[in-house]
Design a protein around this motif. Sequence first.
Motif, PDB file in Angstrom:
ATOM      1  N   THR A   2     -10.607  -2.661 -11.516  1.00  0.00           N
ATOM      2  CA  THR A   2     -10.322  -4.012 -11.413  1.00  0.00           C
ATOM      3  C   THR A   2      -9.048  -4.283 -10.581  1.00  0.00           C
ATOM      4  OG1 THR A   2     -12.065  -4.396 -13.071  1.00  0.00           O
ATOM      5  CG2 THR A   2     -10.275  -6.714 -12.744  1.00  0.00           C
ATOM      6  N   ALA A   3      -9.111  -5.060 -10.059  1.00  0.00           N
ATOM      7  CA  ALA A   3      -7.925  -5.321  -9.106  1.00  0.00           C
ATOM      8  C   ALA A   3      -6.878  -6.712  -9.969  1.00  0.00           C
ATOM      9  CB  ALA A   3      -8.217  -5.478  -8.069  1.00  0.00           C
ATOM     10  N   VAL A  22       2.283   3.728  -5.464  1.00  0.00           N
ATOM     11  CA  VAL A  22       0.848   3.840  -6.164  1.00  0.00           C
ATOM     12  C   VAL A  22       0.654   2.742  -6.181  1.00  0.00           C
ATOM     13  CG1 VAL A  22       0.172   4.758  -8.243  1.00  0.00           C
ATOM     14  CG2 VAL A  22       2.602   5.898  -6.970  1.00  0.00           C
ATOM     15  N   LEU A  23       0.881   1.671  -6.515  1.00  0.00           N
ATOM     16  CA  LEU A  23      -0.055   0.506  -6.823  1.00  0.00           C
ATOM     17  C   LEU A  23      -0.505   0.183  -5.864  1.00  0.00           C
ATOM     18  CD1 LEU A  23       2.079  -1.096  -9.214  1.00  0.00           C
ATOM     19  CD2 LEU A  23       0.350  -0.134  -9.953  1.00  0.00           C
ATOM     20  N   ASP A  24       0.358   0.210  -4.386  1.00  0.00           N
ATOM     21  CA  ASP A  24      -0.239  -0.151  -3.206  1.00  0.00           C
ATOM     22  C   ASP A  24      -1.504   0.358  -2.717  1.00  0.00           C
ATOM     23  OD1 ASP A  24      -0.344  -2.584  -1.016  1.00  0.00           O
ATOM     24  OD2 ASP A  24       0.131  -0.475  -0.128  1.00  0.00           O
ATOM     25  N   ALA A  25      -1.391   1.857  -2.826  1.00  0.00           N
ATOM     26  CA  ALA A  25      -2.444   2.516  -2.463  1.00  0.00           C
ATOM     27  C   ALA A  25      -3.417   2.235  -3.366  1.00  0.00           C
ATOM     28  CB  ALA A  25      -2.044   4.234  -2.624  1.00  0.00           C
ATOM     29  N   GLN A  26      -3.749   2.111  -4.376  1.00  0.00           N
ATOM     30  CA  GLN A  26      -5.066   1.994  -5.892  1.00  0.00           C
ATOM     31  C   GLN A  26      -5.286   0.255  -5.089  1.00  0.00           C
ATOM     32  OE1 GLN A  26      -3.294   2.883  -9.548  1.00  0.00           O
ATOM     33  NE2 GLN A  26      -3.183   4.891  -9.808  1.00  0.00           N
ATOM     34  N   GLY A  27      -4.768  -0.318  -4.338  1.00  0.00           N
ATOM     35  CA  GLY A  27      -5.158  -1.548  -3.720  1.00  0.00           C
ATOM     36  C   GLY A  27      -4.974  -2.248  -5.081  1.00  0.00           C
ATOM     37  N   HIS A  28      -4.168  -2.424  -5.761  1.00  0.00           N
ATOM     38  CA  HIS A  28      -3.547  -3.358  -6.882  1.00  0.00           C
ATOM     39  C   HIS A  28      -2.624  -4.588  -5.771  1.00  0.00           C
ATOM     40  CE1 HIS A  28      -5.453  -1.883 -10.228  1.00  0.00           C
ATOM     41  NE2 HIS A  28      -4.892  -0.791  -9.726  1.00  0.00           N
ATOM     42  N   ALA A 198      10.022  11.342  -9.006  1.00  0.00           N
ATOM     43  CA  ALA A 198       9.969  10.054  -9.130  1.00  0.00           C
ATOM     44  C   ALA A 198       8.778   9.612  -9.179  1.00  0.00           C
ATOM     45  CB  ALA A 198      10.445   9.169  -8.524  1.00  0.00           C
ATOM     46  N   ASP A 199       7.520  10.103  -8.036  1.00  0.00           N
ATOM     47  CA  ASP A 199       6.376  10.314  -7.822  1.00  0.00           C
ATOM     48  C   ASP A 199       5.284  10.304  -9.097  1.00  0.00           C
ATOM     49  OD1 ASP A 199       7.512  13.248  -7.475  1.00  0.00           O
ATOM     50  OD2 ASP A 199       4.638  12.915  -6.951  1.00  0.00           O
ATOM     51  N   LEU A 200       5.667  10.717 -10.335  1.00  0.00           N
ATOM     52  CA  LEU A 200       5.707  11.810 -11.425  1.00  0.00           C
ATOM     53  C   LEU A 200       4.596  10.038 -11.895  1.00  0.00           C
ATOM     54  CD1 LEU A 200       3.364  13.488 -12.617  1.00  0.00           C
ATOM     55  CD2 LEU A 200       5.461  14.797 -13.776  1.00  0.00           C
ATOM     56  N   VAL A 201       6.375   9.798 -12.634  1.00  0.00           N
ATOM     57  CA  VAL A 201       6.341   8.952 -13.249  1.00  0.00           C
ATOM     58  C   VAL A 201       5.942   7.377 -12.743  1.00  0.00           C
ATOM     59  CG1 VAL A 201       8.638   6.959 -14.021  1.00  0.00           C
ATOM     60  CG2 VAL A 201       9.349   9.897 -13.500  1.00  0.00           C
ATOM     61  N   ALA A 202       5.670   7.343 -11.475  1.00  0.00           N
ATOM     62  CA  ALA A 202       5.013   6.291 -11.249  1.00  0.00           C
ATOM     63  C   ALA A 202       3.430   6.196 -11.837  1.00  0.00           C
ATOM     64  CB  ALA A 202       5.470   6.019  -9.264  1.00  0.00           C
ATOM     65  N   GLU A 203       3.141   7.458 -11.167  1.00  0.00           N
ATOM     66  CA  GLU A 203       1.515   7.490 -11.018  1.00  0.00           C
ATOM     67  C   GLU A 203       1.927   7.417 -12.566  1.00  0.00           C
ATOM     68  OE1 GLU A 203       0.581  11.372 -10.325  1.00  0.00           O
ATOM     69  OE2 GLU A 203       1.196  11.143  -8.129  1.00  0.00           O
TER      70      GLU A 203
END
Length: 345
Positions: A2-3, A22-28, A198-203
């Motif tokens: 769900t977005a 990350v959030l943008d790539a997930q479509g939120h 940083a990318d691991l923290v973001a995920e």
Amino acid sequence: MTARTILVTGASGVVGSALLRVLDAQGHRVIALVHHKPVEVESARGDITRPWLGLDPRDYRDLAARVDVVVHCAASVNFGAAPKTLHGLNVAGVGKVLRFVSDARARLVHASSAYVRHADDETVALGAYASSKRQGEILVRESGLPAATARISTVIGDSVTGHIARLQAFHHILGAAMAGLIPFVPREPGMRADLVPADLVAEALAAMATTELTDGMYWITAGEAAVTFDRIIDIAFAVAVQRHRADDTQPNLYVEALKPRIVTPDTYRQVIAMVRANANPDIGLGRLADLDRLIGAQQSARYFPTSLGVLPGSPPPPTESAIEKALIATCRYLASFPKEYWNGR
């Protein structure tokens, strides 16, 4: 999936900027609350230390009506900041964000620090910072709002590119060491540093924002993959030698001679006392203070726990090899800065 409409505070910082991607790539649907630096998503310019988050009251109400989840990343992460500054951002700022979460009827993901464990230790130089982060956690816990807290350790650059949105104390120390400006590094035998890309923290934060977590404490750390200080120095200077290999004015032996010597804490204190007395301009006192705080933060022999791999939707816990690869990428990024850049600290 769900977005959701997710508000990210501190969106231009090291963690916030990585989280936006990350959030943008997930479509939120993502809205960034920024203070100065612009970002490439919908944003509102605000200030978490002011009423209404620094927004016009009408804009504040409109924003509250849209937001489902708040990921609160805005904070002072400067171990040496004045207590007043730390309290304003890390305590009072949390209170104002909690008010927004309540007004929005939203859920909160609160980015805190793994170094909260030092809040009661007067022998550690970052006690004021750790205390402010603990006070922020208490406000979150006692608010009664649906909220989960992430305790994050030292953040390094992106796992692949090494890029860092904003250099922090660890990056300045590492860059200065690679430039030959830090001759000695103290450490107890086997001392390790808990570093997370940083990318691991973001995920992991994205997983917390997009699952229905309403309480709990989660550790975003390397855990048992923490890297020894000896290994950090070896990696940094392998990169430094590579960087200068093609420069005839700085042959490999010259660069290797700049490598910091690992010494005992007692020897280090004696050397630093001498340096301070002589006020050596090539070794900035601010940098030495940062190094003292960094060593203090990592002085415990205990590993941080980690929630990676247990937290629903999060990446698995990193291996030591993965952390080392990310550290190599970070060192390559830092090596792209001229030596003169590191002289300013």
